[in-house]
Design an enzyme around this catalytic site. Structure first.
Site, short mmCIF file in Angstrom:
data_model
loop_
_atom_site.label_atom_id
_atom_site.label_comp_id
_atom_site.label_asym_id
_atom_site.label_seq_id
_atom_site.Cartn_x
_atom_site.Cartn_y
_atom_site.Cartn_z
N LYS A 13 0.84 -1.22 0.00
CA LYS A 13 0.00 0.00 0.00
C LYS A 13 0.87 1.26 0.00
O LYS A 13 0.65 2.18 -0.78
CB LYS A 13 -0.94 0.01 1.23
CG LYS A 13 -1.81 -1.23 1.34
CD LYS A 13 -2.71 -1.17 2.56
CE LYS A 13 -1.99 -1.14 3.89
NZ LYS A 13 -1.24 -2.38 4.23
N ARG A 88 -9.46 0.77 9.29
CA ARG A 88 -8.88 -0.53 9.66
C ARG A 88 -9.85 -1.38 10.47
O ARG A 88 -9.54 -2.52 10.78
CB ARG A 88 -7.74 -0.25 10.60
CG ARG A 88 -6.30 -0.28 10.32
CD ARG A 88 -5.56 -1.21 9.61
NE ARG A 88 -4.23 -1.40 10.12
CZ ARG A 88 -3.15 -0.75 9.71
NH1 ARG A 88 -3.24 0.20 8.84
NH2 ARG A 88 -1.97 -1.07 10.19
N ARG A 127 11.90 -5.68 4.10
CA ARG A 127 11.64 -4.23 3.96
C ARG A 127 12.70 -3.40 4.68
O ARG A 127 13.10 -3.70 5.81
CB ARG A 127 10.26 -3.89 4.53
CG ARG A 127 10.04 -2.37 4.55
CD ARG A 127 8.61 -1.97 4.70
NE ARG A 127 7.98 -2.48 5.90
CZ ARG A 127 6.69 -2.33 6.16
NH1 ARG A 127 5.91 -1.70 5.31
NH2 ARG A 127 6.18 -2.82 7.27
N ARG A 160 11.87 -1.59 10.30
CA ARG A 160 10.84 -1.24 11.30
C ARG A 160 10.81 -2.28 12.41
O ARG A 160 10.89 -3.48 12.13
CB ARG A 160 9.47 -1.18 10.61
CG ARG A 160 8.99 0.23 10.37
CD ARG A 160 7.81 0.30 9.45
NE ARG A 160 6.62 -0.39 9.93
CZ ARG A 160 5.45 -0.37 9.29
NH1 ARG A 160 5.33 0.30 8.16
NH2 ARG A 160 4.42 -1.01 9.77
N ARG A 171 0.35 -8.98 13.57
CA ARG A 171 -0.30 -7.97 12.71
C ARG A 171 -1.23 -8.65 11.71
O ARG A 171 -2.32 -8.15 11.42
CB ARG A 171 0.76 -7.13 11.99
CG ARG A 171 1.38 -6.08 12.91
CD ARG A 171 2.69 -5.56 12.39
NE ARG A 171 2.59 -4.90 11.11
CZ ARG A 171 3.60 -4.76 10.26
NH1 ARG A 171 4.79 -5.24 10.55
NH2 ARG A 171 3.41 -4.14 9.12
P1 AP5 Z 1 4.89 -1.60 1.80
O1 AP5 Z 1 4.47 -0.75 0.65
O2 AP5 Z 1 5.73 -0.98 2.86
O3 AP5 Z 1 3.62 -2.35 2.42
P2 AP5 Z 1 2.33 -1.78 3.17
O4 AP5 Z 1 1.14 -2.42 2.59
O5 AP5 Z 1 2.36 -0.28 3.21
O6 AP5 Z 1 2.60 -2.42 4.60
P3 AP5 Z 1 2.66 -1.84 6.08
O7 AP5 Z 1 3.37 -2.91 6.88
O8 AP5 Z 1 3.24 -0.46 6.13
O9 AP5 Z 1 1.20 -1.80 6.41
P4 AP5 Z 1 0.57 -1.89 7.78
O10 AP5 Z 1 -0.81 -1.65 7.37
O11 AP5 Z 1 0.81 -3.09 8.59
O12 AP5 Z 1 1.38 -0.78 8.61
P5 AP5 Z 1 1.01 0.69 9.03
O13 AP5 Z 1 2.23 1.51 8.93
O14 AP5 Z 1 -0.22 1.14 8.32
O15 AP5 Z 1 5.65 -2.88 1.19
C1 AP5 Z 1 6.19 -3.88 2.02
C2 AP5 Z 1 7.51 -4.37 1.43
O16 AP5 Z 1 7.25 -5.04 0.19
C3 AP5 Z 1 8.51 -3.25 1.08
O17 AP5 Z 1 9.80 -3.72 1.35
C4 AP5 Z 1 8.34 -3.03 -0.44
O18 AP5 Z 1 9.54 -2.61 -1.04
C5 AP5 Z 1 7.93 -4.42 -0.91
N1 AP5 Z 1 6.97 -4.41 -2.01
C6 AP5 Z 1 5.86 -3.61 -2.12
N2 AP5 Z 1 5.17 -3.92 -3.24
C7 AP5 Z 1 5.86 -4.96 -3.83
C8 AP5 Z 1 5.63 -5.74 -5.01
N3 AP5 Z 1 4.56 -5.52 -5.79
N4 AP5 Z 1 6.51 -6.73 -5.29
C9 AP5 Z 1 7.58 -6.98 -4.49
N5 AP5 Z 1 7.85 -6.27 -3.37
C10 AP5 Z 1 7.00 -5.28 -3.05
O19 AP5 Z 1 0.60 0.48 10.55
C11 AP5 Z 1 1.56 0.22 11.56
C12 AP5 Z 1 0.86 0.21 12.93
O20 AP5 Z 1 0.27 1.49 13.20
C13 AP5 Z 1 -0.31 -0.79 13.06
O21 AP5 Z 1 0.13 -2.08 13.43
C14 AP5 Z 1 -1.15 -0.10 14.16
O22 AP5 Z 1 -0.60 -0.33 15.45
C15 AP5 Z 1 -1.01 1.37 13.84
N6 AP5 Z 1 -2.07 1.87 12.92
C16 AP5 Z 1 -1.90 2.38 11.66
N7 AP5 Z 1 -3.08 2.73 11.13
C17 AP5 Z 1 -4.03 2.42 12.05
C18 AP5 Z 1 -5.45 2.53 12.06
N8 AP5 Z 1 -6.13 3.00 11.00
N9 AP5 Z 1 -6.11 2.10 13.17
C19 AP5 Z 1 -5.44 1.62 14.24
N10 AP5 Z 1 -4.09 1.49 14.29
C20 AP5 Z 1 -3.39 1.89 13.20
#
Ligand code: AP5
Ligand code: ZN
Length: 214
Positions: A13, A88, A127, A160, A171
């Site tokens: 994402k 979420r 990552r 991270r 997660r």
């Molecule tokens: P990346 O693009 O970083 O993946 P992502 O989908 O953004 O994954 P996240 O882990 O950031 O999502 P998340 O939802 O768990 O974390 P968030 O920060 O929102 O890609 C991942 C890897 O794959 C990278 O290395 C990239 O290079 C590679 N890649 C990407 N696309 C690829 C492809 N097509 N092919 C090959 N490789 C590829 O949340 C973190 C924490 O914050 C949560 O656990 C929670 O505690 C809190 N939080 C955030 N939002 C909320 C909410 N709305 N409500 C409550 N708590 C929240």
């Protein structure tokens, strides 16, 4: 263009949002990035969120909804935005519906990143993120030219803390229990766009561009 990016951790994402937001000149609103910035600056919000994030739990809905409401009212969101990582939970989705109605905003699409568990586990283990500009890399699929150094700004790359395998598994569990129900919440809408996110990044970007055009 006003979009939601929905999908499991590691689906891509953040990676695709960086490309799409630049392409369309719209804001990239990542709730995870806003929270991590607050944790780093030790703000009141950051101190509250830290313990949930470290264990892979969700931060309470009311905290997140207030945070997103403030962000959506900022000037740069007028041209459009991508909500990355929000909503979420069903409670957050219902709050967003009300908020969008209040702000007279209509969504153009809900993009669902469809990708199996084994792919996301591999992606998250590889990552790396730039400390200075936030650019996302992957030691397997999108390595930087020089190990540990950002191609864009020369910043240092880090892993991270919630990408540790035991936290990743939690997660994913939290995603299945609390976020996956949003697929049926949005699926009935003609704005729901399912994308095969297991393809390489350029194919995923292409699929999103095609889907939002329709
Ligand atoms: P990346 O693009 O970083 O993946 P992502 O989908 O953004 O994954 P996240 O882990 O950031 O999502 P998340 O939802 O768990 O974390 P968030 O920060 O929102 O890609 C991942 C890897 O794959 C990278 O290395 C990239 O290079 C590679 N890649 C990407 N696309 C690829 C492809 N097509 N092919 C090959 N490789 C590829 O949340 C973190 C924490 O914050 C949560 O656990 C929670 O505690 C809190 N939080 C955030 N939002 C909320 C909410 N709305 N409500 C409550 N708590 C929240
Ligand atoms: Zn950088």
């Amino acid at each position: 263009m006003k979009l939601i990016f929905l999908g499991p951790p590691g689906a891509g994402k953040g990676t695709q949002a960086a490309v799409i937001s630049k392409k369309y000149g719209i804001a990239h609103i990542s709730t995870g990035d806003i929270l991590r910035d607050n944790v780093a600056r030790e703000t009141e919000l950051g101190l509250k969120a830290k313990k949930y994030m470290e264990s892979g739990q969700l931060v309470p809905d009311d905290v997140i909804v207030d945070m997103v409401e403030r962000r959506l009212k900022e000037e740069d969101c007028r041209a459009g935005f991508i909500l990355d990582g929000f909503p979420r939970t069903v409670v957050q989705a219902e709050a967003l519906d009300k908020l969008l109605e209040k702000l007279h905003i209509t969504l153009d699409g809900i993009v669902y990143f469809d990708v199996p568990d084994d792919v996301v586990i591999k992606r998250l283990s590889g990552r790396r993120i730039c400390k200075s500009c936030g650019a996302i890399y992957n030691i397997h699929s999108q390595p930087p030219k020089k190990e540990g150094v950002c191609d864009l700004c020369g910043g240092e790359l880090y892993q991270r803390s919630d990408d540790e395998e035991s936290v990743v598994r939690n997660r994913l569990k939290v995603y299945k229990e609390q976020t996956a129900p949003l697929i049926s919440y949005y699926e009935k809408s003609d704005k729901f766009l399912r994308v095969d996110a297991s393809q390489d990044s350029s194919a995923v970007v292409q699929a999103i561009v095609e889907a939002v055009k329709k």
